[in-house]
Design a protein around this motif. Structure first.
Motif, PDB file in Angstrom:
ATOM      1  N   LEU A   1       0.831  -1.205   0.000  1.00 36.68           N
ATOM      2  CA  LEU A   1       0.000   0.000   0.000  1.00 36.68           C
ATOM      3  C   LEU A   1       0.866   1.257   0.000  1.00 36.68           C
ATOM      4  O   LEU A   1       0.533   2.259  -0.656  1.00 36.68           O
ATOM      5  CB  LEU A   1      -0.926  -0.012   1.219  1.00 36.68           C
TER       6      LEU A   1
ATOM      7  N   ALA B   1       1.862  -2.300  -8.038  1.00 36.52           N
ATOM      8  CA  ALA B   1       1.490  -2.539  -6.642  1.00 36.52           C
ATOM      9  C   ALA B   1       0.038  -2.991  -6.452  1.00 36.52           C
ATOM     10  O   ALA B   1      -0.215  -3.911  -5.663  1.00 36.52           O
ATOM     11  CB  ALA B   1       1.780  -1.289  -5.812  1.00 36.52           C
ATOM     12  N   PRO B   2      -0.966  -2.390  -7.127  1.00 37.68           N
ATOM     13  CA  PRO B   2      -2.350  -2.837  -6.912  1.00 37.68           C
ATOM     14  C   PRO B   2      -2.557  -4.316  -7.231  1.00 37.68           C
ATOM     15  O   PRO B   2      -3.236  -5.031  -6.477  1.00 37.68           O
ATOM     16  CB  PRO B   2      -3.167  -1.947  -7.862  1.00 37.68           C
TER      17      PRO B   2
ATOM     18  N   LYS C   1       4.756   1.659  -8.944  1.00 34.84           N
ATOM     19  CA  LYS C   1       3.444   2.101  -8.477  1.00 34.84           C
ATOM     20  C   LYS C   1       2.323   1.381  -9.233  1.00 34.84           C
ATOM     21  O   LYS C   1       1.324   0.971  -8.638  1.00 34.84           O
ATOM     22  CB  LYS C   1       3.318   3.615  -8.686  1.00 34.84           C
ATOM     23  N   GLN C   2       2.516   1.209 -10.534  1.00 32.64           N
ATOM     24  CA  GLN C   2       1.485   0.581 -11.354  1.00 32.64           C
ATOM     25  C   GLN C   2       1.323  -0.902 -11.047  1.00 32.64           C
ATOM     26  O   GLN C   2       0.236  -1.457 -11.186  1.00 32.64           O
ATOM     27  CB  GLN C   2       1.826   0.774 -12.834  1.00 32.64           C
TER      28      GLN C   2
ATOM     29  N   TYR D   1       3.853   1.554  -1.312  1.00 29.93           N
ATOM     30  CA  TYR D   1       4.361   1.708  -2.685  1.00 29.93           C
ATOM     31  C   TYR D   1       3.267   2.260  -3.598  1.00 29.93           C
ATOM     32  O   TYR D   1       3.533   3.096  -4.473  1.00 29.93           O
ATOM     33  CB  TYR D   1       4.851   0.365  -3.223  1.00 29.93           C
ATOM     34  N   TRP D   2       2.063   1.772  -3.425  1.00 31.75           N
ATOM     35  CA  TRP D   2       0.943   2.213  -4.249  1.00 31.75           C
ATOM     36  C   TRP D   2       0.704   3.710  -4.105  1.00 31.75           C
ATOM     37  O   TRP D   2       0.456   4.440  -5.066  1.00 31.75           O
ATOM     38  CB  TRP D   2      -0.298   1.422  -3.857  1.00 31.75           C
TER      39      TRP D   2
END
Length: 617
Positions: free
Chosen positions: A235, A249-250, A246-247, A237-238
């Motif tokens: 979270l 991480a979800p 970032k992309q 990193y997100w």
């Protein structure tokens, strides 16, 4: 005190550099981790749709596929394609030499294999007779690969096995001393080393079974399987990272928290090892809450998803279990956010550092040399290109020029190649691979007139019109009309929109680029110090840039970028390298506090323009 601070800073930089290196090995292979995670979550005996036949894929993938991919990537980073091959071969040594997944072994042997073959290539460069390149290339990889693999099998594997034993002993000692929360100091780092299954099934599982027989539940089943610490890191990193991390991480959150595959977040720790403190803090906090509230499970949750934890929770025990997971997530998130934000903020500085390095390179380069490296490419990269590269290398050496000549397949041409030589039948393919390079087509690999002309050009007889055109492009990057002085103070958002609109109006970018500038600022401040901010779009907005451009806005009374007061706002759109020398000059000029103070109040456009473009003239 200064010496101590400098040594601490250097140590931090070394740790971060090491973390970035580990990240570069693992992140390109995240897709493979996700594929393995999906298959594991679905088809293992305790998965969502158990299937013995399909579940047979799980062990070979984690034992062989994933370590080999990491080993190849690590070797390729150091020694190119040949390094990748030796790195993968060497990784087999640690895979066979141990009975736990050899991710750490792959991270050691991959780069080591690449390093050794690179040193060999450097040692024999220019010494191989023409026509023998392919023979030497193949046998050197084979012989060196065999030696390094034997070394890995006999040395590295046993070391990792012993490390696993040390972790087991440490966990048992802490448990026996009644200091349960401190087990996280061993459990969380052990998980990141991919020894989670060994610890869980070899130490914590048996202890949990014994306690569950007496009490009907056990906290030991929660020590390694708690998804909270990993969730907190993902979270963080997100929310606070950027770019591909970032992309990704979800998706990793879903695989980890809902799918129960904890291995998916381990690479995110490895790219920034200081985050071990975050997961250890999160794990210890969770265990403390579990202990205080009397949480426990009836058996090991497998896979370790939140659903599996709930399924293994005895009646009436949901609140203690969920509270521990929530607290560990929050603590891991907060500690992780601090370190991730520091790394992200430093990336803005890195952009200017890159520009400064670029201008230093331009200063030191002799004017008559247009390139540092020449790439000779053919279909396979081992036959004709190898011989032709040897021939050209000898000619360049004879001419007294310090220029590197490398060879390879068309597919291996670096994207940032400066000069590429290919047979005329391959030139179009080469241009598609390296669009910004100068391409030379030849018919004869050894005596083509184009090669003789190239030597003359490299010795200083190149066409000056190309250089003039190059610098004309640079002068178009920053125009005097795009330096706006004595502007009234506005909000940060309005200032960014103002800079973006000038870039749009002058034909540098599409209108949508302004939104990208705002989105980047929302996630990461572009303030760089001394009252200066450099708002620009995210990497994903590259397609919105028509050509490189820079605008300068001066706000004498200042505007707020979060808590920082900014007087100079520099809007940037970079399509290629044309803007780097100007950006470097901006960086070197404004890092001087006295000059930065003068620029906050100056009323002379010429003063700013001449300073910022001096290196581009």
């Amino acid at each position: 005190m200064d010496k101590k601070n400098n040594s601490t800073k250097k140590a931090q930089e070394r740790v971060q550099k090491f973390g970035r290196f580990l990240s570069a090995m693992v992140m390109p292979n995240i897709g493979a981790f996700i594929a393995w995670g999906i298959i594991t979550a679905l088809f293992i005996p305790t998965g969502w749709v158990p299937n013995e036949q399909l579940g047979a894929l799980v062990d070979p993938m984690i034992t062989y596929l994933l370590p080999l991919l990491i080993g190849y990537t690590g070797g390729q980073m150091i020694g190119g394609k040949r390094g990748g091959v030796v790195g993968a071969v060497a990784t087999m040594g640690v895979i066979v030499g141990a009975d736990v997944p050899m991710f750490i072994g792959a991270m050691i042997m991959g780069p080591l294999g690449g390093y050794i073959i690179k040193k060999f290539d450097d040692a024999v460069e220019g010494k191989i007779p023409a026509g023998f390149e392919m023979l030497v290339n193949n046998f050197s990889v084979g012989i060196i690969g065999a030696i390094v693999t034997l070394l890995a099998f006999l040395g590295i594997g046993p070391v990792v096995q012993n490390l696993n034993h040390v972790l087991e002993v440490g966990v048992r000692a802490i448990v026996n001393a009644g200091l349960l929360p401190l087990t996280s100091l061993f459990v969380e780092p052990g998980k990141i080393l991919f020894l989670n299954n060994a610890m869980n099934h070899g130490v914590l599982g048996p202890l949990g079974l014994q306690e569950a027989k007496e009490l009907g539940k056990s906290i030991f089943f929660l020590l390694e399987t708690n998804p909270g610490p990993g969730l907190g890191i993902l979270l963080a990193y997100w929310v606070f990272s950027k770019g591909s991390v970032k992309q990704s991480a979800p998706g990793a959150v879903i695989i980890h928290f809902l799918g129960g595959i904890h291995e998916i977040y381990f690479p995110y720790i490895l790219m920034n090892p200081i985050l071990l403190l975050a997961v250890a803090a999160g794990g210890a906090s969770g265990v403390l809450v579990f202990s205080i509230l009397g949480a426990g499970l009836v058996a090991t949750p497998s896979p370790g998803s939140i659903f599996a934890l709930i399924a293994m929770t005895p009646k009436g025990g949901y609140l203690p279990v969920l509270a521990g997971v929530l607290i560990s997530t929050a603590v891991s998130f907060l500690v992780g956010a601090y370190f991730i934000k520091r790394v992200s903020n430093r990336q803005n500085e890195d952009e200017l550092s890159e520009a400064q390095e670029r201008v230093a390179e331009l200063k030191g380069k002799q004017p008559e040399l247009s390139v540092n490296t020449i790439v000779f490419a053919c279909d396979a990269g081992m036959g004709s290109s190898a011989m032709a590269a040897t021939n050209l290398r000898n000619k360049i050496k004879k001419a007294g020029l310090d220029i590197q000549v490398i060879h390879g397949a068309i597919e291996e041409i670096p994207a940032d190649a400066e000069l590429v030589i290919t047979h005329e039948s391959l030139t179009e393919r080469a241009k598609a691979k390296a669009k910004n390079a100068e391409h030379i087509s030849i018919k004869d690999y050894f005596n083509d007139a184009a090669l003789e002309g190239l030597i003359d050009r490299l010795k200083g007889k190149s066409n000056r019109r190309q250089e003039i055109h190059f610098f004309e492009e640079k002068m178009d990057v920053l125009k005097k009309a795009n330096i706006k002085l004595n502007l009234p103070s506005v909000t940060k958002i309005e200032a960014i929109k103002m800079a973006g609109q000038i870039l749009v109006d002058d034909g540098y970018v599409e209108k949508e680029y302004i939104q990208s500038m705002l989105e980047r600022e929302e996630h990461l401040s572009t303030y760089i110090g001394n009252g200066v901010a450099i708002p620009h779009g995210a990497g994903s907005a590259k397609h919105l840039i028509k050509k490189s451009g820079i605008v300068v806005l001066q706000f004498p009374d200042g505007i707020l970028f979060d808590e920082n007061k900014v007087h100079i706002v520099i809007g940037i759109a970079g399509a290629g390298d044309e803007h780097l020398s100007i950006l470097a000059n901006i960086a070197s000029t404004l890092e001087n506090e006295e000059i930065a103070e003068v620029f906050k109040k100056t009323t002379s456009v010429e003063e700013i323009y001449s300073k910022f473009t001096a290196e581009a003239l």
